[in-house]
Write an enzyme that holds these catalytic residues in place. Structure first.
Site, PDB file in Angstrom:
ATOM      1  N   THR A  14       0.819  -1.213   0.000  1.00  0.00           N
ATOM      2  CA  THR A  14       0.000   0.000   0.000  1.00  0.00           C
ATOM      3  C   THR A  14       0.848   1.257   0.000  1.00  0.00           C
ATOM      4  OG1 THR A  14      -1.847  -1.104   1.108  1.00  0.00           O
ATOM      5  CG2 THR A  14      -1.728   1.291   1.347  1.00  0.00           C
ATOM      6  N   THR A  98       1.342  -4.336   4.434  1.00  0.00           N
ATOM      7  CA  THR A  98       1.135  -4.556   5.866  1.00  0.00           C
ATOM      8  C   THR A  98       0.554  -5.927   6.202  1.00  0.00           C
ATOM      9  OG1 THR A  98      -1.035  -3.486   5.789  1.00  0.00           O
ATOM     10  CG2 THR A  98       0.857  -2.099   6.347  1.00  0.00           C
TER      11      THR A  98
END
Length: 333
Positions: A14, A98
């Protein structure tokens, strides 16, 4: 005074993603826009030059849901290559998705034969998102990697202005910015505006001579995870064994118990030479050794969550199946 040199390895995620517009903070993975490589990330945060002498390191962009053993080996090799090529290197930052960030960080902490500061960071909002955390997380990670205080602490995870030990930290929220927490012990410190504030040192950092050499290991032993639930049976355990599992970690019912059917199936697995480790699905706290489970050959993960217990068991099994040695490993690593 010259700034300290920090390498930035970009693996995607991300933090390097681009949405269609600033409010695209959810469906950016399908935006069709390219993932930023490390060079583009560095160029996109010019203020990095204020805190360190940074340089980008080419690496493959990998969705964190797809990362695995070969990628971890490549990261270890790349970091050692950078350290040899740059004697003045102060530290390394790895940008990462993540979803599995904590697993990559923990594995690197167990396998890198160096005390060079290595910091893993990511973001909850894409690089192009309004009020994205990507830029500030990258700056904070570089500041920590350049800090002499970070040396010898094992691999660190830095997001949301917090410094965490790789062994202790876990992702606790799907979307909130404060997702990375160390449930039992808390952060090691904070990245404040004026300085990095370290408050404690982790005690579970393997000495260099005890770390695992994975560069020569093409494939690790197979280790699977059983998620225990009320009424759970042993079907998954039998499937794991049929697939060739050398080890099984149980995300057991807190404080470390299995249903009768799961326990029976796991006992069968142990009898067939499979190493079984009891972790907990609770998200916090140790699994405590009990006489009845110990007599049946179950090992305990201490306070490692199931995904990290899998990493440690996988590495431990690369050295053999001595149960006492693996039990000691879970008490020290």
């Amino acid at each position: 005074m010259s700034k300290r040199k920090v390498a930035i390895i970009g693996t995607g995620g991300t933090i390097a993603s681009q949405g269609l517009h600033p409010l695209d903070v959810q469906d950016y993975a399908s935006s069709g826009r390219p993932i930023l490589d490390a060079e583009a990330l560095v160029a996109g945060v010019p203020d990095l030059a204020r805190v360190a002498d940074v340089f980008a390191v080419p690496f493959t962009a990998i969705p964190s849901t797809a990362i695995g053993w070969s990628d971890w080996r490549a990261l270890v090799a790349k970091i050692l290559e950078l350290e040899a090529a740059h004697p003045d290197l102060a530290g390394v930052v790895i940008t990462h998705g993540t979803a599995t960030l904590e697993e990559t960080a923990y594995l690197l902490s167990l396998t890198l034969p160096t005390d060079l500061p290595v910091v893993v960071t990511g973001a909850q909002r894409p690089f192009t998102g309004l009020s994205s955390d990507a830029q500030m997380n990258l700056v904070a990670a570089v500041r920590v990697a350049a800090d002499p205080q970070a040396r010898g602490l094992g691999v660190l995870v830095v997001l949301n202005d917090e410094i965490h030990a790789a062994r202790e930290v876990t992702k606790t929220s799907t979307g909130r910015l404060q997702t990375f927490r160390s449930p039992d012990l808390g952060a090691l410190g904070h990245v404040d505006a004026d300085r990095n504030s370290f408050w404690r040192r982790p005690t579970r950092v393997l000495p260099l001579e005890a770390r695992f050499d994975i560069l020569g290991v093409e494939q690790p032993p197979r280790v699977d995870v059983l998620y225990s639930v009320a009424g759970g049976d042993g079907v998954a355990v039998h499937a794991f064994l049929a697939a060739g599992a050398s080890g099984i970690v149980a995300a057991a019912l807190a404080p470390g118990f299995l249903t009768p059917a799961e326990r029976s199936a796991m006992a069968e697995a142990i009898a067939h030479g499979c190493t079984v480790v009891l972790s907990s699905r609770a998200g916090s706290g140790r699994t405590f050794p009990t006489r009845r489970y110990g007599e049946e050959g179950f090992l305990n993960a201490d306070n490692l969550n199931p995904q990290k217990a899998r990493i440690l068991l996988m590495l431990g099994l690369t050295r053999g199946k001595d149960q006492a040695a693996i039990a000691r490993l879970f008490e020290t690593a």
